[in-house]
Design an enzyme around this catalytic site. Sequence first.
Site, PDB file in Angstrom:
ATOM      1  N   ALA A 223     -23.591  -0.974  11.665  1.00  0.00           N
ATOM      2  CA  ALA A 223     -23.087  -1.702  11.569  1.00  0.00           C
ATOM      3  C   ALA A 223     -21.811  -2.762   9.813  1.00  0.00           C
ATOM      4  CB  ALA A 223     -24.068  -3.196  11.218  1.00  0.00           C
TER       5      ALA A 223
ATOM      6  N   GLU B 180     -11.400  -2.242  18.891  1.00  0.00           N
ATOM      7  CA  GLU B 180     -12.169  -3.037  19.275  1.00  0.00           C
ATOM      8  C   GLU B 180     -10.797  -4.209  19.575  1.00  0.00           C
ATOM      9  OE1 GLU B 180     -14.846  -4.822  15.801  1.00  0.00           O
ATOM     10  OE2 GLU B 180     -15.299  -3.137  15.867  1.00  0.00           O
TER      11      GLU B 180
ATOM     12  N   HIS C 176     -19.867  -6.444  17.505  1.00  0.00           N
ATOM     13  CA  HIS C 176     -19.260  -6.913  16.567  1.00  0.00           C
ATOM     14  C   HIS C 176     -20.207  -7.911  16.031  1.00  0.00           C
ATOM     15  CE1 HIS C 176     -16.216  -6.000  12.977  1.00  0.00           C
ATOM     16  NE2 HIS C 176     -17.539  -6.887  12.859  1.00  0.00           N
TER      17      HIS C 176
ATOM     18  N   GLY D 161     -22.043 -10.518  12.020  1.00  0.00           N
ATOM     19  CA  GLY D 161     -22.864 -11.401  10.986  1.00  0.00           C
ATOM     20  C   GLY D 161     -22.035 -12.914  11.581  1.00  0.00           C
TER      21      GLY D 161
HETATM   22  N1  LIG Z   1     -20.673  -5.870  11.109  1.00  0.00           N
HETATM   23  C1  LIG Z   1     -20.863  -7.077  10.697  1.00  0.00           C
HETATM   24  O1  LIG Z   1     -20.423  -8.123  11.385  1.00  0.00           O
HETATM   25  C2  LIG Z   1     -20.529  -7.145   9.131  1.00  0.00           C
HETATM   26  C3  LIG Z   1     -20.300  -8.296   8.757  1.00  0.00           C
HETATM   27  C4  LIG Z   1     -20.755  -7.553   7.010  1.00  0.00           C
HETATM   28  C5  LIG Z   1     -19.940  -6.699   6.408  1.00  0.00           C
HETATM   29  N2  LIG Z   1     -19.564  -5.476   7.408  1.00  0.00           N
HETATM   30  C6  LIG Z   1     -19.706  -4.395   6.784  1.00  0.00           C
HETATM   31  O2  LIG Z   1     -20.446  -3.962   5.974  1.00  0.00           O
HETATM   32  C7  LIG Z   1     -19.716  -3.405   4.405  1.00  0.00           C
HETATM   33  C8  LIG Z   1     -20.470  -3.899   4.018  1.00  0.00           C
HETATM   34  O3  LIG Z   1     -21.264  -5.338   3.253  1.00  0.00           O
HETATM   35  P1  LIG Z   1     -21.772  -4.987   1.932  1.00  0.00           P
HETATM   36  O4  LIG Z   1     -21.474  -6.534   1.949  1.00  0.00           O
HETATM   37  O5  LIG Z   1     -23.263  -5.171   1.701  1.00  0.00           O
HETATM   38  O6  LIG Z   1     -20.537  -4.462   0.775  1.00  0.00           O
HETATM   39  P2  LIG Z   1     -20.749  -4.392  -0.188  1.00  0.00           P
HETATM   40  O7  LIG Z   1     -19.521  -4.277  -1.108  1.00  0.00           O
HETATM   41  O8  LIG Z   1     -21.884  -5.400  -1.508  1.00  0.00           O
HETATM   42  O9  LIG Z   1     -21.491  -2.730  -0.896  1.00  0.00           O
HETATM   43  C9  LIG Z   1     -20.843  -1.600  -0.319  1.00  0.00           C
HETATM   44  C10 LIG Z   1     -21.775  -0.732  -0.748  1.00  0.00           C
HETATM   45  O10 LIG Z   1     -21.587   0.416  -0.490  1.00  0.00           O
HETATM   46  C11 LIG Z   1     -20.910   1.220  -1.956  1.00  0.00           C
HETATM   47  N3  LIG Z   1     -19.956   2.628  -1.590  1.00  0.00           N
HETATM   48  C12 LIG Z   1     -19.187   2.709  -1.551  1.00  0.00           C
HETATM   49  N4  LIG Z   1     -18.873   3.859  -0.797  1.00  0.00           N
HETATM   50  C13 LIG Z   1     -19.589   4.984  -0.796  1.00  0.00           C
HETATM   51  C14 LIG Z   1     -19.744   6.014  -0.537  1.00  0.00           C
HETATM   52  N5  LIG Z   1     -19.138   6.758   0.128  1.00  0.00           N
HETATM   53  N6  LIG Z   1     -21.015   6.144  -1.052  1.00  0.00           N
HETATM   54  C15 LIG Z   1     -22.220   5.893  -0.424  1.00  0.00           C
HETATM   55  N7  LIG Z   1     -22.136   4.971  -1.330  1.00  0.00           N
HETATM   56  C16 LIG Z   1     -20.612   3.779  -0.938  1.00  0.00           C
HETATM   57  C17 LIG Z   1     -21.050   0.553  -3.064  1.00  0.00           C
HETATM   58  O11 LIG Z   1     -20.824   1.708  -3.754  1.00  0.00           O
HETATM   59  C18 LIG Z   1     -21.321  -0.580  -2.697  1.00  0.00           C
HETATM   60  O12 LIG Z   1     -22.005  -0.932  -3.169  1.00  0.00           O
HETATM   61  C19 LIG Z   1     -18.647  -3.872   4.757  1.00  0.00           C
HETATM   62  O13 LIG Z   1     -18.103  -3.797   3.381  1.00  0.00           O
HETATM   63  C20 LIG Z   1     -17.969  -4.415   5.778  1.00  0.00           C
HETATM   64  O14 LIG Z   1     -17.417  -4.107   6.784  1.00  0.00           O
HETATM   65  C21 LIG Z   1     -20.121  -5.801   8.870  1.00  0.00           C
HETATM   66  O1  LIG Z   2     -16.669 -12.423  11.357  1.00  0.00           O
HETATM   67  C1  LIG Z   2     -16.378 -10.932  11.593  1.00  0.00           C
HETATM   68  O2  LIG Z   2     -15.004 -11.157  12.784  1.00  0.00           O
HETATM   69  C2  LIG Z   2     -16.514  -9.421  10.753  1.00  0.00           C
HETATM   70  C3  LIG Z   2     -17.739  -9.392  11.071  1.00  0.00           C
HETATM   71  C4  LIG Z   2     -17.949  -8.831   9.402  1.00  0.00           C
HETATM   72  O3  LIG Z   2     -17.791  -7.804  10.037  1.00  0.00           O
HETATM   73  C5  LIG Z   2     -17.521  -8.865   7.958  1.00  0.00           C
HETATM   74  O4  LIG Z   2     -16.483  -8.320   7.375  1.00  0.00           O
HETATM   75  O5  LIG Z   2     -17.749  -9.836   7.678  1.00  0.00           O
END
Ligand SMILES: NC(=O)c1ccc[n+]([C@@H]2O[C@H](COP(=O)([O-])OP(=O)(O)OC[C@H]3O[C@@H](n4cnc5c(N)ncnc54)[C@H](O)[C@@H]3O)[C@@H](O)[C@H]2O)c1
Ligand SMILES: O=C(O)CC[C@@H](O)C(=O)O
Length: 426
Positions: free
Chosen positions: A243, A274, A304, A307
């Site tokens: 995710a 997407e 997706h 969030g």
């Molecule tokens: N599916 C969704 O709707 C959704 C929602 C929110 C975030 N996201 C995605 O999730 C990702 C993570 O979110 P978060 O808030 O936890 O981010 P964050 O920045 O708080 O945490 C990311 C972690 O990944 C680590 N990292 C970076 N490169 C790495 C690697 N090569 N190997 C191992 N660890 C590594 C970083 O050190 C950090 O601790 C976001 O960047 C976003 O792309 C998706």
């Molecule tokens: O709401 C969205 O489109 C993105 C959600 C998630 O991937 C994020 O980066 O916060």
Amino acid sequence: MTGAFAKQLKPFATRDIKILLLENVNQTGRDILAKQGYQVDFLKSSLGEDELIEKIRDVHVIGIRSKTKLTAQVLREAKNLIVIGCFCIGTNQVDLNYAAQHGIAVFNSPFSNSRSVAELVIGEIISLARQLGDRSNEMHRGTWNKVSSKCWEIRGKTLGIIGYGHIGSQLSVLAEAMGMSVIYYDTVNLMALGIAKQVPTLEALLTGADFVTCHVPELPETMKMIGPEQFRLMKDGSYLINASRGSVVDIPALIDAMRSNKIAGAALDVYPAEPGGNGDYFLNDLNPWAEDLRSLKNIILTPHIGGSTEEAQSAIGIEVSEALVRYVNEGTTLGSVNMPEVNLRSLTVEEPNHVRVVYVHHNVPGVLRKVNEILGDHNVDKQTTDSRGEVAYLMADISNVNTHEIKDLYESLERLSSRIMTRVLY
Ligand SMILES: NC(=O)c1ccc[n+]([C@@H]2O[C@H](COP(=O)([O-])OP(=O)(O)OC[C@H]3O[C@@H](n4cnc5c(N)ncnc54)[C@H](O)[C@@H]3O)[C@@H](O)[C@H]2O)c1
Ligand SMILES: O=C(O)CC[C@@H](O)C(=O)O
């Protein structure tokens, strides 16, 4: 008077600020921006490049979520743009460096949807372990298929979290509360929550976990970080959840690993490409392997929505809109993901003959001396400056500036070769 100066003229009329909000930004955010008197244009979906270029030319502020690609090519056309609001966590859809180099600040919401993603993943872990998606689909087709073979409790199983940031660490606490053991791999040394254990390598995580879940940002190093070799290392009959971003998992390799029963189930919320809005055109047109993916057993495919909860969207709407208002009205960059973080206390009372100057410039020697020669004709009450890479950001509150002097002040700063963007506020 130049167009640029007219745009920045003190005190700028908030009704002149044009905002384009794409991708169904939450009502909370729309309300905050509208209350400022800005002109807010709102669209439910994203825009393709041509339409985006057409629309972005005119606006001072754009609000997006994960689908709108603000590439250098698009931003080049955005002549009036001063700030971008990403109403989400990820900022990989924006060319952050190009934006900074052109004085465009970018803000996001770093953790308002973390809990929602963590809860979704918990739901998916149980759903995969019990093959809930398949059983439900069968019932929808009228088939009663009561089985326990290869269905498991999650208690006592090991969850492997790749990326122990806001989402990964939150998930760790929830998983332990349900009796799972947690291991995590992160490039940074991070304090474990509960009794989770950091492992030194991705290999150690893959070989030790029953469920592997990805929570890393999209970076060159995270592209296809789960591919054929990583699936080979994973335990037989283990599960994969992604995710984070679609680029992190090599999907054809996942299809092979599931067909060979190496991987017992998977949940994907994100994809390499997407669609920009809702509709019937899901993955087929965009991703050639879509049909193969859909034909697999015990795979949960979601559009997706990690969030996408009322709580997260409402909080994100408030957080990002407030940052945009602070930036537009006061020049504050606190929380920006691509600019130096600079702040000055805002005026508590209206002071006559007072202006706030914001000067974004190339971070080269000698600029402050030249800027202060210009500002020094007035009374500089407060000044602060900071740099981030090649870009520096100066903010100064100046008194004893008569209205007729503002244009000169602005144009003198604009003439400096170091100038990226000048704004005169109040
Ligand atoms: N599916 C969704 O709707 C959704 C929602 C929110 C975030 N996201 C995605 O999730 C990702 C993570 O979110 P978060 O808030 O936890 O981010 P964050 O920045 O708080 O945490 C990311 C972690 O990944 C680590 N990292 C970076 N490169 C790495 C690697 N090569 N190997 C191992 N660890 C590594 C970083 O050190 C950090 O601790 C976001 O960047 C976003 O792309 C998706
Ligand atoms: O709401 C969205 O489109 C993105 C959600 C998630 O991937 C994020 O980066 O916060």
